[in-house]
Enzyme design. Sequence first.
Site, PDB file in Angstrom:
ATOM      1  CE  LYS A 280       3.441  18.240 -12.723  1.00 13.48           C
ATOM      2  NZ  LYS A 280       3.629  16.840 -13.758  1.00 13.48           N
TER       3      LYS A 280
ATOM      4  CE  LYS B 227      -2.322  13.976 -12.875  1.00 11.38           C
ATOM      5  NZ  LYS B 227      -3.186  14.583 -14.154  1.00 11.38           N
TER       6      LYS B 227
ATOM      7  CD  GLU C  73       4.885  18.485 -21.705  1.00 14.90           C
ATOM      8  OE1 GLU C  73       4.192  19.326 -21.187  1.00 14.90           O
ATOM      9  OE2 GLU C  73       4.375  17.275 -21.959  1.00 14.90           O
TER      10      GLU C  73
ATOM     11  CG  HIS D 289      -1.191  18.214 -22.677  1.00 11.23           C
ATOM     12  ND1 HIS D 289      -0.318  19.426 -22.740  1.00 11.23           N
ATOM     13  CD2 HIS D 289      -0.502  17.311 -21.952  1.00 11.23           C
ATOM     14  CE1 HIS D 289       0.728  19.011 -22.285  1.00 11.23           C
ATOM     15  NE2 HIS D 289       0.972  17.903 -22.062  1.00 11.23           N
TER      16      HIS D 289
ATOM     17  CD  GLU E  56      -6.030  16.810 -13.784  1.00  9.58           C
ATOM     18  OE1 GLU E  56      -5.062  15.797 -13.710  1.00  9.58           O
ATOM     19  OE2 GLU E  56      -6.352  17.354 -14.787  1.00  9.58           O
TER      20      GLU E  56
ATOM     21  NE  ARG F 109      -1.279  17.127 -11.280  1.00 14.23           N
ATOM     22  CZ  ARG F 109      -0.600  16.464 -10.570  1.00 14.23           C
ATOM     23  NH1 ARG F 109      -0.747  16.256  -9.293  1.00 14.23           N
ATOM     24  NH2 ARG F 109       0.492  15.826 -11.112  1.00 14.23           N
TER      25      ARG F 109
ATOM     26  NE  ARG G 152      -3.773  -2.014   2.231  1.00 10.87           N
ATOM     27  CZ  ARG G 152      -3.737  -3.016   2.977  1.00 10.87           C
ATOM     28  NH1 ARG G 152      -2.813  -2.940   3.962  1.00 10.87           N
ATOM     29  NH2 ARG G 152      -4.524  -4.010   2.993  1.00 10.87           N
TER      30      ARG G 152
ATOM     31  CG  HIS H 208      -3.592  14.137 -24.716  1.00 14.25           C
ATOM     32  ND1 HIS H 208      -4.106  14.486 -23.323  1.00 14.25           N
ATOM     33  CD2 HIS H 208      -2.415  13.738 -24.373  1.00 14.25           C
ATOM     34  CE1 HIS H 208      -3.311  14.298 -22.732  1.00 14.25           C
ATOM     35  NE2 HIS H 208      -2.137  13.931 -23.140  1.00 14.25           N
TER      36      HIS H 208
ATOM     37  CG  HIS I  36       3.435  13.972 -24.493  1.00 10.77           C
ATOM     38  ND1 HIS I  36       2.044  13.991 -24.544  1.00 10.77           N
ATOM     39  CD2 HIS I  36       3.697  14.817 -23.595  1.00 10.77           C
ATOM     40  CE1 HIS I  36       1.576  14.733 -23.640  1.00 10.77           C
ATOM     41  NE2 HIS I  36       2.496  15.360 -23.016  1.00 10.77           N
TER      42      HIS I  36
ATOM     43  CG  ASN J  62      -4.601  18.589 -19.121  1.00  8.06           C
ATOM     44  OD1 ASN J  62      -3.817  17.823 -19.155  1.00  8.06           O
ATOM     45  ND2 ASN J  62      -5.730  18.616 -18.213  1.00  8.06           N
TER      46      ASN J  62
HETATM   47  N1  LIG Z   1       3.171  11.282 -14.294  1.00 13.91           N
HETATM   48  C1  LIG Z   1       3.109  12.392 -15.011  1.00 13.91           C
HETATM   49  O1  LIG Z   1       2.762  13.621 -14.616  1.00 13.91           O
HETATM   50  C2  LIG Z   1       3.448  12.424 -16.557  1.00 13.91           C
HETATM   51  C3  LIG Z   1       3.762  13.866 -17.162  1.00 13.91           C
HETATM   52  C4  LIG Z   1       3.914  13.660 -18.381  1.00 13.91           C
HETATM   53  C5  LIG Z   1       4.390  12.700 -19.165  1.00 13.91           C
HETATM   54  N2  LIG Z   1       4.049  11.332 -18.618  1.00 13.91           N
HETATM   55  C6  LIG Z   1       4.491  10.009 -19.186  1.00 13.91           C
HETATM   56  O2  LIG Z   1       5.731  10.206 -19.499  1.00 13.91           O
HETATM   57  C7  LIG Z   1       6.142   9.164 -20.744  1.00 13.91           C
HETATM   58  C8  LIG Z   1       7.039   9.652 -21.540  1.00 13.91           C
HETATM   59  O3  LIG Z   1       8.229   9.912 -21.337  1.00 13.91           O
HETATM   60  P1  LIG Z   1       9.532  10.073 -21.759  1.00 13.91           P
HETATM   61  O4  LIG Z   1       9.377  11.496 -22.754  1.00 13.91           O
HETATM   62  O5  LIG Z   1      10.450  10.579 -20.707  1.00 13.91           O
HETATM   63  O6  LIG Z   1       9.849   9.048 -22.611  1.00 13.91           O
HETATM   64  P2  LIG Z   1      10.470   7.588 -22.379  1.00 13.91           P
HETATM   65  O7  LIG Z   1      10.571   7.325 -20.786  1.00 13.91           O
HETATM   66  O8  LIG Z   1       9.961   6.729 -23.116  1.00 13.91           O
HETATM   67  O9  LIG Z   1      12.082   7.985 -22.758  1.00 13.91           O
HETATM   68  C9  LIG Z   1      12.244   8.158 -24.188  1.00 13.91           C
HETATM   69  C10 LIG Z   1      13.452   7.304 -24.757  1.00 13.91           C
HETATM   70  O10 LIG Z   1      14.570   7.996 -24.317  1.00 13.91           O
HETATM   71  C11 LIG Z   1      15.576   7.128 -23.643  1.00 13.91           C
HETATM   72  N3  LIG Z   1      16.325   7.549 -22.742  1.00 13.91           N
HETATM   73  C12 LIG Z   1      15.797   8.121 -21.503  1.00 13.91           C
HETATM   74  N4  LIG Z   1      16.849   8.883 -20.895  1.00 13.91           N
HETATM   75  C13 LIG Z   1      17.823   8.830 -21.677  1.00 13.91           C
HETATM   76  C14 LIG Z   1      19.323   9.402 -21.476  1.00 13.91           C
HETATM   77  N5  LIG Z   1      19.590  10.102 -20.687  1.00 13.91           N
HETATM   78  N6  LIG Z   1      20.290   9.189 -22.547  1.00 13.91           N
HETATM   79  C15 LIG Z   1      19.746   8.206 -23.649  1.00 13.91           C
HETATM   80  N7  LIG Z   1      18.463   7.734 -23.920  1.00 13.91           N
HETATM   81  C16 LIG Z   1      17.618   7.890 -22.827  1.00 13.91           C
HETATM   82  C17 LIG Z   1      14.677   5.859 -23.223  1.00 13.91           C
HETATM   83  O11 LIG Z   1      15.253   4.799 -23.234  1.00 13.91           O
HETATM   84  C18 LIG Z   1      13.598   6.036 -24.011  1.00 13.91           C
HETATM   85  O12 LIG Z   1      13.764   5.119 -25.145  1.00 13.91           O
HETATM   86  C19 LIG Z   1       4.521   8.994 -21.188  1.00 13.91           C
HETATM   87  O13 LIG Z   1       4.269   7.361 -20.688  1.00 13.91           O
HETATM   88  C20 LIG Z   1       3.512   9.895 -20.357  1.00 13.91           C
HETATM   89  O14 LIG Z   1       2.465   9.436 -20.323  1.00 13.91           O
HETATM   90  C21 LIG Z   1       3.950  11.213 -17.282  1.00 13.91           C
HETATM   91 ZN   LIG Z   2       2.494  16.599 -21.531  1.00 18.66          ZN
END
Ligand SMILES: NC(=O)c1ccc[n+]([C@@H]2O[C@H](COP(=O)([O-])OP(=O)(O)OC[C@H]3O[C@@H](n4cnc5c(N)ncnc54)[C@H](O)[C@@H]3O)[C@@H](O)[C@H]2O)c1
Ligand SMILES: [Zn+2]
Length: 370
Positions: A231, A147, A189, A253, A241, A246, A125, A257, A270, A250
């Site tokens: 943030k 999140k 972003e 977005h 949210e 929050r 938990r 999206h 993204h 968006n």
């Molecule tokens: N929790 C939240 O509030 C929140 C907010 C925005 C996005 N997200 C989520 O984040 C995800 C996208 O994250 P992302 O854009 O970081 O993509 P990702 O985690 O897929 O990373 C992108 C690519 O870069 C590579 N990589 C990462 N760091 C590296 C580094 N330092 N050197 C070389 N390669 C590297 C990874 O292996 C991957 O192939 C989505 O699933 C989205 O839903 C969550």
């Molecule tokens: Zn975003």
Amino acid sequence: MRTARVNLRGDRDYPIYIGPGLLEKVGDFIAERDLGSEVFVISSPTISRLYERTLTGGLRRAGFKDNKMALVPDGERHKTIDSWRRLVNGLVRFDAGMNKRVVVVALGGGVVGDIAGFASAAYRRGIPFVQVPTTLLAMVDSSVGGKTGVNHPRGKNLVGAFHQPSLVAIDPDLLGTLPARELRAGLAEVVKYGVIRDERLFRYLERWAGEILDLSQRRLIRLIDRSCAIKARIVEADERETRGERTLLNFGHTVGHAIEAATGYKRYRHGEAIAVGMLCAADMACKLGLLDAEAAERLEGLIARFGLPTSATGCSPAEVWAALQHDKKFIRGTNRFVLSESIGKVKVVEGVPARVVKRAIRDRLAGKGG
Ligand SMILES: NC(=O)c1ccc[n+]([C@@H]2O[C@H](COP(=O)([O-])OP(=O)(O)OC[C@H]3O[C@@H](n4cnc5c(N)ncnc54)[C@H](O)[C@@H]3O)[C@@H](O)[C@H]2O)c1
Ligand SMILES: [Zn+2]
């Protein structure tokens, strides 16, 4: 080293440390804050190849000898319940019924952070977890705010939980290996934060775009720090949210999206889809007389400067429109958009006339702009 804080009610405040070389110090931070006695690191093959040794070296020096590393395959398509289940099983085995004081370290981009956070939220938990973001997107956005979750065939991030990290350690040196396209996607972003809250940040990006793209450490630290602070303030005001603040995150977005969905989540990162989404929102705001054309042009100029798309291809306006109808922010038939009033100020507008929305989508899909 800079420190930002997320101040949440209860004893759930946490620091965001930002500075070069912090990867080696994660163990010290965990020890200082007494977050646990055994470390379970979650990462991906690409990232662990680059950074596992530095992280675990630091962990060992801080006294964490038997840490365990679990890997989630790279890529959004592995952000699944299945990967999550494997991680939880790994935690159960690591704990071995001993009720150890386990702390999870998420070393990766948003995919690793979201799934590791969700495993930490669910196991017993909720156990403490530390975010060590490795993409710019994760540094300025996903690692802060609590999140967590995974995708489901019926929707992105459909299954998850709110679970705040116990600390975030951001080492901008890690951006040195990040593919340029990922860096640019993260910058979308940052542009968003400028538009919703901070004209100064926006000007900073305009002024130093070249140096930022060249990975000037000084510029990166400054923009990461500012983005995290924005943030953090928004999360403090509206942790789950429920109050509206929050929602402002968006901006861009809603259409963004829809573009991602209409192109099967394959064509655009993204941040790229969000860049086009922000421009659609600016176009709509101009049409409604909320935003002047000059501000919209500044936004388009900065997006282009960062090498982000200003229009989308690979799907039709009708497909984007259809995807929009599934947006969870569209309440009972009326639409709802975050629109800009100026650089630094946005508001939620309900019931934007369909012709205004359709026109903006058509223009940004035909590549005309406007
Ligand atoms: N929790 C939240 O509030 C929140 C907010 C925005 C996005 N997200 C989520 O984040 C995800 C996208 O994250 P992302 O854009 O970081 O993509 P990702 O985690 O897929 O990373 C992108 C690519 O870069 C590579 N990589 C990462 N760091 C590296 C580094 N330092 N050197 C070389 N390669 C590297 C990874 O292996 C991957 O192939 C989505 O699933 C989205 O839903 C969550
Ligand atoms: Zn975003």
